[in-house]
Motif scaffolding. Structure first.
Motif, short mmCIF file in Angstrom:
data_model
loop_
_atom_site.label_atom_id
_atom_site.label_comp_id
_atom_site.label_asym_id
_atom_site.label_seq_id
_atom_site.Cartn_x
_atom_site.Cartn_y
_atom_site.Cartn_z
N UNK A 188 -33.16 56.86 110.85
CA UNK A 188 -32.60 55.79 109.97
C UNK A 188 -31.06 55.96 109.01
N UNK A 189 -31.25 57.02 108.48
CA UNK A 189 -30.71 57.02 107.23
C UNK A 189 -31.65 56.13 105.97
N UNK A 190 -32.30 55.83 105.80
CA UNK A 190 -32.67 54.82 104.60
C UNK A 190 -33.24 55.95 104.02
N UNK A 191 -33.27 55.52 102.19
CA UNK A 191 -34.11 56.87 101.60
C UNK A 191 -34.60 56.35 100.74
N UNK A 192 -36.33 56.53 100.71
CA UNK A 192 -36.73 56.15 99.74
C UNK A 192 -36.23 56.90 98.00
N UNK A 193 -35.93 55.93 97.26
CA UNK A 193 -35.29 56.28 95.85
C UNK A 193 -35.89 56.24 94.39
N UNK A 194 -37.11 55.72 94.69
CA UNK A 194 -38.36 56.54 93.49
C UNK A 194 -39.11 54.74 93.27
N UNK A 195 -40.13 54.53 92.55
CA UNK A 195 -40.82 53.96 92.32
C UNK A 195 -40.80 53.96 90.90
N UNK A 196 -40.54 52.92 90.05
CA UNK A 196 -40.68 52.55 88.97
C UNK A 196 -41.44 51.53 88.07
N UNK A 197 -41.70 51.54 86.74
CA UNK A 197 -42.45 50.32 86.19
C UNK A 197 -41.67 49.30 85.56
N UNK A 198 -41.96 48.26 85.41
CA UNK A 198 -40.30 47.76 85.46
C UNK A 198 -39.68 47.64 84.13
N UNK A 199 -40.45 47.52 83.51
CA UNK A 199 -39.75 46.97 81.77
C UNK A 199 -39.77 48.85 81.63
N UNK A 200 -40.78 50.04 81.37
CA UNK A 200 -40.89 50.98 80.36
C UNK A 200 -39.67 51.88 81.77
N UNK A 201 -39.96 51.72 82.51
CA UNK A 201 -38.59 52.90 83.83
C UNK A 201 -38.67 53.63 83.67
#
Length: 203
Positions: A130-143
């Protein structure tokens, strides 16, 4: 002599005509290719955006499913992300014995109770990804990078995690890369999806 000269003139004239016609053909082909490129490029970009948006909605639906299971059965459900395999899984991590979840679009041979989603298969096929990549998961404030989201019996991710979680999906190549964000509220567990946008690498 006149016959030979006439035949030679005809040959030269035909040769000149052939060269001129070939040049004209080339110009026509170049014009057609340019027109097709101008038509197909926006269409291709539109397909990338649609595929990315559709995949983000599927991910959001699975996050909501994990949350609803946690609330309904008073337990913990985790959505675990595997960037190396470009996939995510729904896993029961709490107490009790809630009903087994099965992914309706799982490939044949998937063990019963294994809810795993391969992003390459969403919108793609066995022959073409499909070409879709899971780039990452982060916490919004602390990154801070994270590898999962755990929904508790109240629906949120607290008190263990008191920051919203952002999940990023990408598609495309180079300056045509699009990115979309899926956000989970730590307090309520509510999930929402942003509109895809152009990816701008940090300067």
């Amino acid at each position: 002599r006149k016959a030979r000269a006439s035949a030679r003139d005809v040959t030269i004239g035909a040769s000149r005509h052939a060269r001129g016609f070939t040049l004209l053909e080339t110009l026509i082909v170049v014009a057609i290719v340019a027109i097709l490129a101008s038509v197909l490029a926006p269409t291709s970009q539109s397909m990338v955006v649609q595929s990315l948006e559709s995949t983000a909605r599927i991910l959001a639906a699975d996050l909501r499913l994990a949350r609803s299971q946690a609330i309904q059965f008073d337990t913990d459900w985790s959505v675990q992300f595997d960037l190396a395999e470009n996939s995510y899984s729904l896993v029961h991590t709490g107490s009790g014995t809630p009903p087994v979840l099965n992914n309706p679009s799982a490939p044949p041979g998937t063990p019963d109770g294994e809810y795993r989603v391969e992003l390459d298969r969403l919108g793609g096929s066995m022959a073409q990804k499909s070409g879709i990549q899971l780039a990452g998961a982060v916490l919004k404030m602390s990154q801070t990078n994270v590898t999962n989201v755990i929904f508790g019996p109240t629906g949120g991710t607290g008190p263990q995690r008191i920051e919203d979680t952002e999940i990023w999906l990408t598609s495309g190549i180079g300056n045509q890369t699009r990115i979309v964000r899926v956000t989970i509220s730590w307090l309520t567990g509510q999930v929402w999806v942003d509109r895809p946008k152009m990816f701008s690498p940090p300067s």
